[in-house]
Scaffold this motif. Structure first.
Motif, PDB file in Angstrom:
ATOM      1  N   TRP A 225       0.861  -1.189   0.000  1.00  0.00           N
ATOM      2  CA  TRP A 225       0.000   0.000   0.000  1.00  0.00           C
ATOM      3  C   TRP A 225       0.886   1.225   0.000  1.00  0.00           C
ATOM      4  CZ3 TRP A 225      -5.451   0.219   0.155  1.00  0.00           C
ATOM      5  CH2 TRP A 225      -5.996   1.516   0.266  1.00  0.00           C
ATOM      6  N   ALA A 226       0.523   2.215  -0.810  1.00  0.00           N
ATOM      7  CA  ALA A 226       1.243   3.485  -0.843  1.00  0.00           C
ATOM      8  C   ALA A 226       0.275   4.568  -1.308  1.00  0.00           C
ATOM      9  CB  ALA A 226       2.460   3.415  -1.758  1.00  0.00           C
ATOM     10  N   GLY A 227      -0.333   5.257  -0.353  1.00  0.00           N
ATOM     11  CA  GLY A 227      -1.301   6.284  -0.713  1.00  0.00           C
ATOM     12  C   GLY A 227      -2.241   6.595   0.431  1.00  0.00           C
ATOM     13  N   GLY A 233      -4.277   8.927   6.774  1.00  0.00           N
ATOM     14  CA  GLY A 233      -3.690   9.894   5.855  1.00  0.00           C
ATOM     15  C   GLY A 233      -2.909   9.158   4.781  1.00  0.00           C
ATOM     16  N   LYS A 234      -1.797   9.720   4.367  1.00  0.00           N
ATOM     17  CA  LYS A 234      -0.935   9.043   3.399  1.00  0.00           C
ATOM     18  C   LYS A 234      -0.102   8.007   4.149  1.00  0.00           C
ATOM     19  CE  LYS A 234      -0.707  12.801   0.041  1.00  0.00           C
ATOM     20  NZ  LYS A 234       0.147  13.742  -0.726  1.00  0.00           N
ATOM     21  N   MET A 235      -0.157   6.775   3.669  1.00  0.00           N
ATOM     22  CA  MET A 235       0.438   5.660   4.406  1.00  0.00           C
ATOM     23  C   MET A 235       1.162   4.700   3.475  1.00  0.00           C
ATOM     24  SD  MET A 235      -1.472   2.639   6.559  1.00  0.00           S
ATOM     25  CE  MET A 235      -1.650   1.671   5.064  1.00  0.00           C
ATOM     26  N   VAL A 236       2.199   4.090   3.998  1.00  0.00           N
ATOM     27  CA  VAL A 236       2.916   3.016   3.302  1.00  0.00           C
ATOM     28  C   VAL A 236       2.774   1.748   4.143  1.00  0.00           C
ATOM     29  CG1 VAL A 236       5.167   2.142   2.556  1.00  0.00           C
ATOM     30  CG2 VAL A 236       4.569   4.546   2.177  1.00  0.00           C
ATOM     31  N   GLU A 253       4.162  12.706   2.075  1.00  0.00           N
ATOM     32  CA  GLU A 253       4.130  12.051   0.772  1.00  0.00           C
ATOM     33  C   GLU A 253       4.825  10.701   0.875  1.00  0.00           C
ATOM     34  OE1 GLU A 253       6.970  13.527  -2.273  1.00  0.00           O
ATOM     35  OE2 GLU A 253       7.208  15.219  -0.886  1.00  0.00           O
ATOM     36  N   THR A 254       4.471   9.799  -0.013  1.00  0.00           N
ATOM     37  CA  THR A 254       5.116   8.490  -0.065  1.00  0.00           C
ATOM     38  C   THR A 254       6.167   8.511  -1.168  1.00  0.00           C
ATOM     39  OG1 THR A 254       3.463   7.617  -1.595  1.00  0.00           O
ATOM     40  CG2 THR A 254       3.019   7.362   0.753  1.00  0.00           C
ATOM     41  N   THR A 255       7.239   7.744  -0.982  1.00  0.00           N
ATOM     42  CA  THR A 255       8.336   7.738  -1.961  1.00  0.00           C
ATOM     43  C   THR A 255       8.546   6.370  -2.587  1.00  0.00           C
ATOM     44  OG1 THR A 255       9.928   7.358  -0.156  1.00  0.00           O
ATOM     45  CG2 THR A 255       9.517   9.648  -0.797  1.00  0.00           C
ATOM     46  N   VAL A 268      10.886   5.350   2.667  1.00  0.00           N
ATOM     47  CA  VAL A 268       9.611   4.961   2.064  1.00  0.00           C
ATOM     48  C   VAL A 268       8.602   6.103   2.080  1.00  0.00           C
ATOM     49  CG1 VAL A 268       9.894   2.508   2.582  1.00  0.00           C
ATOM     50  CG2 VAL A 268       8.785   4.009   4.262  1.00  0.00           C
ATOM     51  N   ALA A 269       8.840   7.134   2.906  1.00  0.00           N
ATOM     52  CA  ALA A 269       7.894   8.241   2.993  1.00  0.00           C
ATOM     53  C   ALA A 269       8.578   9.458   3.617  1.00  0.00           C
ATOM     54  CB  ALA A 269       6.670   7.847   3.815  1.00  0.00           C
ATOM     55  N   ILE A 270       7.875  10.598   3.537  1.00  0.00           N
ATOM     56  CA  ILE A 270       8.330  11.853   4.143  1.00  0.00           C
ATOM     57  C   ILE A 270       7.359  12.221   5.251  1.00  0.00           C
ATOM     58  CG2 ILE A 270       8.850  14.282   3.739  1.00  0.00           C
ATOM     59  CD1 ILE A 270      10.730  12.346   2.325  1.00  0.00           C
ATOM     60  N   MET A 271       7.873  12.565   6.422  1.00  0.00           N
ATOM     61  CA  MET A 271       7.030  12.846   7.574  1.00  0.00           C
ATOM     62  C   MET A 271       6.135  14.052   7.328  1.00  0.00           C
ATOM     63  SD  MET A 271       8.083  13.449  11.581  1.00  0.00           S
ATOM     64  CE  MET A 271       8.822  11.806  11.685  1.00  0.00           C
ATOM     65  N   GLY A 272       4.881  13.929   7.786  1.00  0.00           N
ATOM     66  CA  GLY A 272       3.917  15.009   7.654  1.00  0.00           C
ATOM     67  C   GLY A 272       2.857  14.898   8.728  1.00  0.00           C
ATOM     68  N   SER A 273       1.659  15.404   8.438  1.00  0.00           N
ATOM     69  CA  SER A 273       0.570  15.381   9.416  1.00  0.00           C
ATOM     70  C   SER A 273      -0.766  15.199   8.701  1.00  0.00           C
ATOM     71  CB  SER A 273       0.558  16.682  10.234  1.00  0.00           C
ATOM     72  OG  SER A 273      -0.428  16.633  11.248  1.00  0.00           O
ATOM     73  N   THR A 274      -0.817  14.263   7.759  1.00  0.00           N
ATOM     74  CA  THR A 274      -2.057  14.006   7.019  1.00  0.00           C
ATOM     75  C   THR A 274      -2.947  13.044   7.796  1.00  0.00           C
ATOM     76  OG1 THR A 274      -1.004  12.208   5.794  1.00  0.00           O
ATOM     77  CG2 THR A 274      -0.929  14.390   4.805  1.00  0.00           C
TER      78      THR A 274
END
Length: 304
Positions: A225-227, A233-236, A253-255, A268-274
């Motif tokens: 899963w990536a989205g 929120g946005k998850m991997v 965002e996911t990478t 695998v991702a960039i830290m945020g607050s979604t």
């Protein structure tokens, strides 16, 4: 007194006496004739109403039957659509694992192209309409196909687990934190919900940090899963061997992409607050056979 009656172009005269008694008899006869005619007309009218009501009831029954058939067809179509979506997800999963195994075994991607439809043919056939009974048969066949896919998925998962352990070794073992910096802001278990203030079970651990910090895989595996995902929120999500999965949520965002092979320590991702979040952090989950377990036993784990 005389009465002339016209009927089909002919006429006849009827004479009646003019005495009171004769007039009375005549009046009575005319009344009886009129009453009989009225009764006959009323009887015909009632029969006509009865026939009309019967026709209306029949049409109402036919309309209800048609509506019932339409409802059943719509329900069957909805079930068929849902089943096809489930099967498509399982097929995608099998293709993803199959591609991983094909790559690991150095097989020809042209010979084993999982995205290309298999060759098939045959004489042209006349299309026919499908009845509800035939649609039920199709659903039964799809259920059987789903069971077969689940069986094959289990076999593929076993092969994948063996292959991952063979080729990656210690990198498939979960250990360490998903971030390089930051602090543990929420532990696994019952806590006060940050939005409602009510006691709630937290099925992961949170590492607070700065927006834009990198989030890393804590073991090698395949991205499943990536989205966006409700609440996360946005998850991997990454599947590992031995029935383990990890989740990295609330990312900016996911990478990585679904189906991608990742190694331990890879971003695998960039830290945020979604999603359902009060600030920049990563919600980190570990699942064993579909059930969340405390990730801290792996965060503090040391690989020998």
């Amino acid at each position: 007194m005389s009465v002339t009656v016209f009927y089909r172009g002919r006429h006849r005269h009827f004479s009646f006496g003019s005495t009171p008694s004769q007039l009375t008899v005549t009046a009575v006869l005319l009344f009886c004739i009129a009453s009989g005619a009225g009764a006959a007309f009323a009887n015909l009218f009632q029969k006509g109403n009865a026939e009309l009501e019967k026709v209306q009831l029949s049409r109402a029954a036919e309309t209800e039957e048609i509506a019932d058939i339409r409802r059943r067809a719509e329900n069957q179509l909805a079930a068929l659509t849902s089943k096809v979506a489930t099967l498509q997800a399982q097929v995608n999963r099998l293709n993803m694992v199959g591609e991983r195994l094909i790559d690991a075994a150095n097989l020809s991607t042209e010979e084993f192209n999982l995205h290309q439809d298999p060759a098939m043919g045959g004489p042209a056939q006349t299309s026919t309409e499908i009845s509800l009974a035939e649609l039920n048969a199709v659903l039964l066949q799809l259920n059987e196909l789903e069971q077969n896919l689940q069986s094959e998925q289990t076999r593929f998962a076993m092969l994948e687990s063996l292959d991952l352990n063979h080729h990656i070794g210690k990198s498939v073992q979960l250990s360490g934190r998903p971030v390089l910096s930051g602090y543990l802001s929420s532990s696994f278990g019952v806590r006060s919900d940050p939005f409602s203030g009510e006691p709630a079970v937290h099925r992961g651990v949170d590492f607070a940090g700065r927006e834009g910090d990198s989030i890393f895989a804590t073991a090698g595996g395949i991205v499943t899963w990536a989205g966006e995902r409700f609440g996360y929120g946005k998850m991997v999500e990454i599947e590992h061997s031995d029935g383990y999965r990890t989740r990295y949520a609330h990312a900016k965002e996911t990478t990585v992409q679904v189906g991608q092979m990742v190694t331990k320590g890879q971003e695998v991702a960039i830290m945020g607050s979604t999603g359902r979040s009060t600030g920049p952090h990563v919600h980190y989950e570990v699942l064993k056979n579909g059930q969340q377990i405390d990730p801290m036993m792996f965060v503090n784990r040391r690989i020998q």
